[in-house]
Structures are given as C-alpha cells and as structure tokens.
Design an enzyme around this catalytic site. Structure first.
Site, PDB file in Angstrom:
ATOM      1  N   HIS A  64      96.043  60.219  47.811  1.00  0.00           N
ATOM      2  CA  HIS A  64      95.582  60.320  46.428  1.00  0.00           C
ATOM      3  C   HIS A  64      95.042  58.951  46.042  1.00  0.00           C
ATOM      4  O   HIS A  64      95.780  57.961  46.014  1.00  0.00           O
ATOM      5  CB  HIS A  64      96.729  60.750  45.513  1.00  0.00           C
ATOM      6  CG  HIS A  64      97.242  62.125  45.821  1.00  0.00           C
ATOM      7  ND1 HIS A  64      98.582  62.464  45.804  1.00  0.00           N
ATOM      8  CD2 HIS A  64      96.581  63.255  46.185  1.00  0.00           C
ATOM      9  CE1 HIS A  64      98.722  63.737  46.127  1.00  0.00           C
ATOM     10  NE2 HIS A  64      97.520  64.235  46.356  1.00  0.00           N
ATOM     11  N   GLU A 123      96.764  56.416  43.777  1.00  0.00           N
ATOM     12  CA  GLU A 123      98.102  55.955  44.156  1.00  0.00           C
ATOM     13  C   GLU A 123      97.906  54.770  45.100  1.00  0.00           C
ATOM     14  O   GLU A 123      97.857  54.911  46.321  1.00  0.00           O
ATOM     15  CB  GLU A 123      98.891  57.099  44.790  1.00  0.00           C
ATOM     16  CG  GLU A 123      99.131  58.229  43.782  1.00  0.00           C
ATOM     17  CD  GLU A 123      99.799  59.458  44.366  1.00  0.00           C
ATOM     18  OE1 GLU A 123     100.310  59.383  45.506  1.00  0.00           O
ATOM     19  OE2 GLU A 123      99.819  60.496  43.675  1.00  0.00           O
ATOM     20  N   HIS A 158     102.886  57.409  49.089  1.00  0.00           N
ATOM     21  CA  HIS A 158     102.372  57.932  47.832  1.00  0.00           C
ATOM     22  C   HIS A 158     102.927  57.118  46.660  1.00  0.00           C
ATOM     23  O   HIS A 158     103.626  56.120  46.852  1.00  0.00           O
ATOM     24  CB  HIS A 158     102.756  59.405  47.669  1.00  0.00           C
ATOM     25  CG  HIS A 158     102.005  60.330  48.587  1.00  0.00           C
ATOM     26  ND1 HIS A 158     101.068  61.226  48.135  1.00  0.00           N
ATOM     27  CD2 HIS A 158     102.065  60.483  49.933  1.00  0.00           C
ATOM     28  CE1 HIS A 158     100.566  61.901  49.165  1.00  0.00           C
ATOM     29  NE2 HIS A 158     101.166  61.469  50.265  1.00  0.00           N
ATOM     30  N   GLU A 218     107.465  57.973  48.314  1.00  0.00           N
ATOM     31  CA  GLU A 218     106.948  57.669  46.981  1.00  0.00           C
ATOM     32  C   GLU A 218     107.452  56.270  46.614  1.00  0.00           C
ATOM     33  O   GLU A 218     108.661  56.037  46.558  1.00  0.00           O
ATOM     34  CB  GLU A 218     107.455  58.697  45.968  1.00  0.00           C
ATOM     35  CG  GLU A 218     107.062  60.137  46.283  1.00  0.00           C
ATOM     36  CD  GLU A 218     105.685  60.491  45.751  1.00  0.00           C
ATOM     37  OE1 GLU A 218     105.123  59.672  44.988  1.00  0.00           O
ATOM     38  OE2 GLU A 218     105.184  61.581  46.089  1.00  0.00           O
TER      39      GLU A 218
END
Length: 436
Positions: free
Chosen positions: A112, A115, A248, A342
């Site tokens: 993404h 990100e 991410h 993440e």
C-alpha cells in the site's frame, strides 16, 4: 499501461516442477521448537534516515550493491503500471545463485503506497546489512553466508509517489485510504489482488482431494490482475522461498494466516491454518524482538483493539477478512510461510520519526530472518542417489505438506526445509544434511 486480463495462467508450464505431486512421499514426526532471540550488534552510522522517492530508492539500492558487490546484486521482478521497476536487492555469499541447502528468504514492503514506514525500514535494513558485513559483524556475516535474502522495499512505487505529493499528512486525510497512494495506478488494492485460495482449498478438502498446494484457478486469470501482483506471483513461483514477511502500517501487530474468511465470510472469526501453532511461534519471534510490540501498558494502542495487550499478534481473519491477500497465497500455493508486520499507527509519519521506527524494528527484522534456519533441511533422493523433484514431505499432525522443487535439472540435490525439528522418519526417502 491499461488494465490487464488473462484468459489462462501464463505460469503453469514454466513453473510446473514447483507444483506438488503425490508420486513420492516421506512421513516425518516432528515437535515444535521454541525460538530464541539473539542480541543485536553493529551500528547505524551509514544509514540515511529519510524518505526515498523512486529515483532515490533506485540509487541507494544500486549504490549498496556496488559497495557490497561480493555479497549483493539488484534485480527487477517486473514493472509497475507507470513503468517503475519493482526492485529487489539480494544478499548472499553467492549472489544470483540458489545454493542447495541454503534457504531463501524475502521481505516485501509498501504494498500500500501510503504505508511508507515499511518501505524505509527495508531501505535501512539494506544499508545495515551491507555496512555490517563490511565491518565484520559476526551475526550479519553468518546470516548472509548461510541465507539467500531478497528484499523488495516497494511493491507499489506508483502509489508511494502519489502519497508523497501530500507527504506525511497523507494518511490523516479522509481520502488517503484510496486516492492518495494506497492503491496502485489502476486503483487496485494489491493485497486483495492475489487469488483467494482458501475457498478453493476448503472445497477440495471437502471432496477429499489431496490439496496441500493448490493450483491457481482458471477463473483468476479472467479478473483484473495488476502487473505488480502478476510480477510477484511469478517471482514467488520462480524461487523456493521458505519464509517471508510483508511490511505494512496502520497498527502495531503481527498478523498471521489465514487472512481469508474462506467459505464462511464471517468477520472477526478465527481462521486457523494447519500450521497455526508454528505461525504463532514465528510471530512471537518478531514480537519479542520488537521494542514496543506486545508491551502492554507501555505503549499507547493504535485503536480500540489494543493489540499490545493481546501479545502483539493476531490471526488475520479474526482481525478482519482479507480475501486475495499475499500471505495466504504464499502458504497455499508455494512452500513459503509468510506473515504481515504492521509497524506503525501512523502510516506516513514525519521524517524525524523514521530513526525511531528503525530502532524499534531492527532486532525483530534480523531475528525473523534467522528463524528460517530453525528446523531441518536436507535432500530427498531415490534409491540410486538421484534427487527427487516434487517429493512430498508430510508432517504428522499438520495437514499441510511441503514439497521439493527441481532447482536445476543437472543438479541431483533437491532442497526442502521445514521450520520444525525432526525426531523420526519413516519410508524410503534418504535425508542428507539434517540440522537441529
């Protein structure tokens, strides 16, 4: 470049030897191994703590490969919609060559585009590995000498360039979720663009077909497949990756398979993979190496889920359903165990925060790479000593096989690795080079 559609899989013939077969089988009894975390060494003196646009990223990767030419090379697995290369830098004591008995590892960042922390963390890791190897850091030298490491800082370079037009404020705007960099230039979410293999896997399981590695279904190639996704699919099938991580942003947690909710389509329901216990142990390797992840009461949670007080990890589907995610694809189509990291509540923080994110994650990044060596590795041979391609290695109690692949038709050595410890073998297969 226009949107791409395919009437049939363009990969089956060239990669058919990497797909599973039941012609040869070995049964292995195993128990799970506890993982440890090593202390980190080295310094960060040669790291440039800033954001890198595409040209800067290209320069840093190529400069690093030139500086450490004896252990690294840069290659592209394909191009984005707007023609930017999907760069990968490889670290190995023999760059460009798969060495039998040496596992393949990969990191992918910036699926993404907005990100941005994971993208930069991988750029810093690249510089850290090169400088550490040159400085004689024993840990880094051992890791590179014994592992073939592939690092793709950005799978969505077009999206990042779009997000960068707004800079660090991008993730805080109401439109940033889509328009400002999350998606690729065709407005495709790359982490929803892989084939959703779990429903296929479950349906085949119900029909009692042997389906530990599932072929990509024909219908997938009639959908809109982004060039970035196709490039990573082909890359994944061309290399015998064993362990991988995708970086991410938006939370601070490790997410492990399954991401897809399968046939149930029930949000926030645990979707257990056959290797669930192993995934949780591997997730703990990253959490334990991280300075803040899983530190309940010491870190402000990103949201109401407060993963810091839940061990710093979650099953993907229990968090939310992600059909067509990369980590499920890796697990159900290839031999690769992959998880999602993440790394930040703020997807695109200020540049002055980047060094802190690096320091939070660098031990975890190294420890997770080292985990690829936990378990057994060896060669499957027939009675005449010839390597057996597509041999099936089955683990008692784990309904998901590992298969060997033909790495070189002139090489009799066929490589496999299971990140678990061997305790007993039965059958006719001959194992060589086993490690504990």
């Amino acid at each position: 470049m226009g949107k791409q559609m395919f009437s049939k899989p363009p990969i089956q013939k060239s990669h058919e030897l990497l797909l599973p077969t039941t012609k040869e089988s070995c049964w292995i009894l195993v128990f799970l191994l506890a993982f440890g975390v090593s202390s980190i060494h080295g310094d960060d003196g040669k790291i440039d703590f800033r954001y890198h646009h595409y040209l800067d990223l290209s320069r840093v990767l190529n400069d690093t490969a030139a500086s450490c030419h004896e252990i690294s090379r840069v290659y592209s697995v394909g191009k984005s919609v707007e023609g930017r290369d999907l760069w990968v830098i490889e670290f190995s004591d023999n760059p460009g060559v798969h060495e039998p008995g040496e596992p393949e590892f990969r990191y992918v960042g910036n699926m993404h585009g907005n990100e941005a922390v994971g993208r930069e963390i991988l750029v810093y890791l690249v510089q850290y590995l090169c400088s550490g190897y040159q400085a004689g850091d024993a840990r880094i030298r051992r890791l590179i000498d014994q592992t073939r490491i592939h690092i793709m800082p950005s799978m969505n370079p077009d999206g990042f360039e779009r997000a960068a037009t707004l800079g660090p404020d991008s993730p805080r705007t109401s439109t940033s979720w889509g328009s400002y960099g999350r998606l690729n230039s065709e407005r495709i979410d790359l982490n929803r663009n892989f084939p959703d293999m779990l429903p296929v896997w479950l349906l085949q399981e119900e029909s009692q077909r042997r389906n530990h590695h599932v072929e990509i279904p024909e219908w997938y190639w009639d959908t809109l497949v982004a060039p970035e996704t196709l490039s990573v699919i082909l890359w994944s099938l061309s290399q015998p990756f064993v362990l991988a991580g995708s970086l991410h942003g938006g939370s601070v947690v490790v997410s492990y398979p399954f991401d897809s909710c399968g046939l149930r389509k029930v949000m926030r329901s645990y979707s257990e993979a056959p290797d669930d216990a192993l995934f949780r142990k591997l997730a703990k390797v990253y959490v334990d190496g991280h300075r803040k992840m899983g530190k309940c009461g010491q870190v402000e949670p990103c949201n109401a889920r407060n993963f810091t007080c839940k061990g710093g990890m979650t099953n993907g589907a229990e968090w939310y359903c992600v059909p067509g995610g990369m980590q499920d694809f890796s697990y159900l189509v290839t031999n690769c165990l992959e998880m999602t990291f993440e790394l930040s509540c703020d997807k695109y923080p200020g540049e002055d925060e980047l060094q802190t994110y690096w320091e939070d994650n660098k031990e975890a990044l190294l420890s997770y790479m080292e985990a690829v060596h936990t378990g057994i590795k060896g060669f499957v041979r027939d009675g005449s000593g010839k390597g057996v391609a597509n041999a099936t290695i089955s683990v008692e109690g784990v309904d998901h096989d590992v298969t060997t692949g033909e790495l070189n038709i002139f090489d009799i050595k066929t490589y496999f690795l299971i990140p678990q410890r061997l305790t007993e073998t039965t059958g006719d297969c001959s194992f060589r080079g086993l490690t504990g």
